[in-house]
Design a protein around this motif. Sequence first.
Motif, PDB file in Angstrom:
ATOM      1  N   PRO A 167      27.822-161.500  -3.690  1.00  0.00           N
ATOM      2  CA  PRO A 167      27.456-160.857  -4.953  1.00  0.00           C
ATOM      3  C   PRO A 167      28.641-160.120  -5.571  1.00  0.00           C
ATOM      4  O   PRO A 167      29.577-159.710  -4.876  1.00  0.00           O
ATOM      5  N   ALA A 168      28.579-159.919  -6.853  1.00  0.00           N
ATOM      6  CA  ALA A 168      29.588-159.107  -7.534  1.00  0.00           C
ATOM      7  C   ALA A 168      29.545-157.676  -6.998  1.00  0.00           C
ATOM      8  O   ALA A 168      28.518-157.216  -6.484  1.00  0.00           O
ATOM      9  N   GLU A 169      30.658-156.979  -7.091  1.00  0.00           N
ATOM     10  CA  GLU A 169      30.768-155.636  -6.522  1.00  0.00           C
ATOM     11  C   GLU A 169      29.679-154.710  -7.052  1.00  0.00           C
ATOM     12  O   GLU A 169      29.017-153.993  -6.287  1.00  0.00           O
ATOM     13  N   ARG A 170      29.470-154.708  -8.365  1.00  0.00           N
ATOM     14  CA  ARG A 170      28.478-153.803  -8.947  1.00  0.00           C
ATOM     15  C   ARG A 170      27.074-154.139  -8.464  1.00  0.00           C
ATOM     16  O   ARG A 170      26.274-153.261  -8.130  1.00  0.00           O
ATOM     17  N   GLU A 171      26.760-155.449  -8.395  1.00  0.00           N
ATOM     18  CA  GLU A 171      25.430-155.889  -7.970  1.00  0.00           C
ATOM     19  C   GLU A 171      25.154-155.477  -6.527  1.00  0.00           C
ATOM     20  O   GLU A 171      24.068-154.970  -6.199  1.00  0.00           O
ATOM     21  N   LEU A 172      26.118-155.675  -5.643  1.00  0.00           N
ATOM     22  CA  LEU A 172      25.909-155.319  -4.240  1.00  0.00           C
ATOM     23  C   LEU A 172      25.841-153.804  -4.066  1.00  0.00           C
ATOM     24  O   LEU A 172      25.041-153.301  -3.258  1.00  0.00           O
ATOM     25  N   ALA A 173      26.645-153.067  -4.827  1.00  0.00           N
ATOM     26  CA  ALA A 173      26.607-151.611  -4.743  1.00  0.00           C
ATOM     27  C   ALA A 173      25.219-151.081  -5.095  1.00  0.00           C
ATOM     28  O   ALA A 173      24.690-150.177  -4.428  1.00  0.00           O
ATOM     29  N   MET A 174      24.605-151.650  -6.131  1.00  0.00           N
ATOM     30  CA  MET A 174      23.254-151.223  -6.509  1.00  0.00           C
ATOM     31  C   MET A 174      22.238-151.569  -5.431  1.00  0.00           C
ATOM     32  O   MET A 174      21.355-150.771  -5.109  1.00  0.00           O
ATOM     33  N   ALA A 175      22.362-152.761  -4.845  1.00  0.00           N
ATOM     34  CA  ALA A 175      21.404-153.180  -3.822  1.00  0.00           C
ATOM     35  C   ALA A 175      21.495-152.314  -2.576  1.00  0.00           C
ATOM     36  O   ALA A 175      20.479-152.062  -1.914  1.00  0.00           O
ATOM     37  N   LEU A 176      22.720-151.838  -2.240  1.00  0.00           N
ATOM     38  CA  LEU A 176      22.911-151.050  -1.021  1.00  0.00           C
ATOM     39  C   LEU A 176      22.874-149.552  -1.263  1.00  0.00           C
ATOM     40  O   LEU A 176      22.969-148.773  -0.309  1.00  0.00           O
ATOM     41  N   SER A 177      22.772-149.144  -2.526  1.00  0.00           N
ATOM     42  CA  SER A 177      22.794-147.713  -2.882  1.00  0.00           C
ATOM     43  C   SER A 177      24.075-147.043  -2.387  1.00  0.00           C
ATOM     44  O   SER A 177      24.057-145.963  -1.784  1.00  0.00           O
ATOM     45  N   VAL A 178      25.202-147.729  -2.616  1.00  0.00           N
ATOM     46  CA  VAL A 178      26.509-147.153  -2.323  1.00  0.00           C
ATOM     47  C   VAL A 178      27.345-147.263  -3.583  1.00  0.00           C
ATOM     48  O   VAL A 178      26.944-147.885  -4.579  1.00  0.00           O
ATOM     49  N   SER A 179      28.526-146.643  -3.578  1.00  0.00           N
ATOM     50  CA  SER A 179      29.370-146.692  -4.761  1.00  0.00           C
ATOM     51  C   SER A 179      30.054-148.047  -4.878  1.00  0.00           C
ATOM     52  O   SER A 179      30.291-148.740  -3.880  1.00  0.00           O
ATOM     53  N   ARG A 180      30.406-148.394  -6.106  1.00  0.00           N
ATOM     54  CA  ARG A 180      31.142-149.636  -6.317  1.00  0.00           C
ATOM     55  C   ARG A 180      32.507-149.570  -5.630  1.00  0.00           C
ATOM     56  O   ARG A 180      33.017-150.589  -5.161  1.00  0.00           O
TER      57      ARG A 180
END
Length: 502
Positions: A58-71
């Motif tokens: 996944p794109a960095e922003r998409e994965l960050a949202m899914a994991l609730s971590v920062s980009r």
Amino acid sequence: MAHWTSAVGAAQLGRLLNSQQDRPAGPGSRRPPAYRALADGIRLLVLEGRVPVAARLPAERELAMALSVSRTTVAAAYEALRSEGFLESRRGAGSWTAVPAGNPIPARGLEPLPPEALGSVIDLGCASLPAPEPWLTRAVQGALEELPPYAHTHGDYPAGLPALRSMIAERYTARGIPTMPEQIMVTTGAMGAIDAICHLFAGRGERIAVESPSYANILQLMREAGARLVPVAMAEGLSGWDMDRWRQVLREAAPRIAYVVADFHNPTGALADEDQRRRLVDAARSAGTVLVADETMSELWLEDGFRDGGMPRPVCGFDPAGSTVITVGSASKAFWAGMRIGWVRAAPDVIRSLVAARAYADLGTPVLEQLAVNWLFSTGGWEQAVELRRAQARENRDALVAAIRRELPGWEFEVPSGGLTLWVRAGGLSGSRLAEAGERAGVRVPSGPRFGVDGAFEGYVRLPFTVGGAVADEAAARLAAAARLVESGATGASEAPRTFVA
């Protein structure tokens, strides 16, 4: 042009990462930075084959949202993976998984070790035993004697040799299941049988209910066919199926197919009783689900109580009309994995459809191997060979159980009364990390998630009864060494990753 061949979504990757449960941190232990934990988690998924090589992440922003971590955390993890050779990127094409130069491509199934590695690594990945001699040699010699008349024909028998189809039908009839040769198709192993059934009944996107856990190679076959797997949890211990869960799944999900191993289930070793078999067939019939019963382990009972009719009736015995159950059998587990002969028992119209579809697949099964199995069945050699196989498996099982209990007393399992595998809870350790550490310790062992859907069973490993005596002792000692590596956090580039919640 894109350099990736598949893709993994953010939610799916999050579930896989979340399955990597760790032991609680001890006093004074240090957690790795969040980016390092994420990089290690993805690296482990690639090494396990649970995220394939050349899969677009996944794109960095998409994965960050899914994991609730920062980009920033995701970006740093991706950069760490790139520097280690586990990730490649190209502007406009995204990032995709890779393996560093010199590393073997991870196996997605449970392929046996190559011959050159057998001297240094104990293989507990493949649940297969050496051939039961002298019966393999005698069967091949008998097949060669029967071959000349067939050599004067075209050699293509899409449904199987008539003599072998008749013999398999007679064997079912002798078990109390009246069967005609027209209800039998010979296949290239049980995998070939199930592949043909899936292509006939379950197109891409169709639901298939599977036991949870289930046989890893079959799960992968179904995934690659585009099926949507619906897991149904097994009952506790070796007590077979949880019928309340099965009824609920069949009623609510209405899967096109349900795949079950009722006889010494792989990997748990559970044996379903007759009441469970009857109720499952009734539930499948009511839901309009085709029930595929895998009988490849059915003759590998290891206790004398099963002798002389002590086994439950076959699943197809509860479907007298033949409208619900398709049975799959094989010579590969009970006799030898190198004997790639399987078969399907089903209603004649189903067999005709499977045979017609085969023209676009493998055309047929090798004649010589069919003649060898037919020789075993017709001479009594099969029964003697399988009796030898049971003795080997029983001796290996007892040796492996004793060795594991001695070397790893905190590991939990129940000893099955048949089959070829132990399903072991690894004392709170990650099965994925044990598999990785085992490669360094000289023992190959498949982790629990190989047998689940979306990362289930992280705390388990499967141990087959393929070694005995001093080799079983050494295998347990190497597993104990691997466990110590996992406990020390020395299995990878850093400590084990934390748990992510997606």
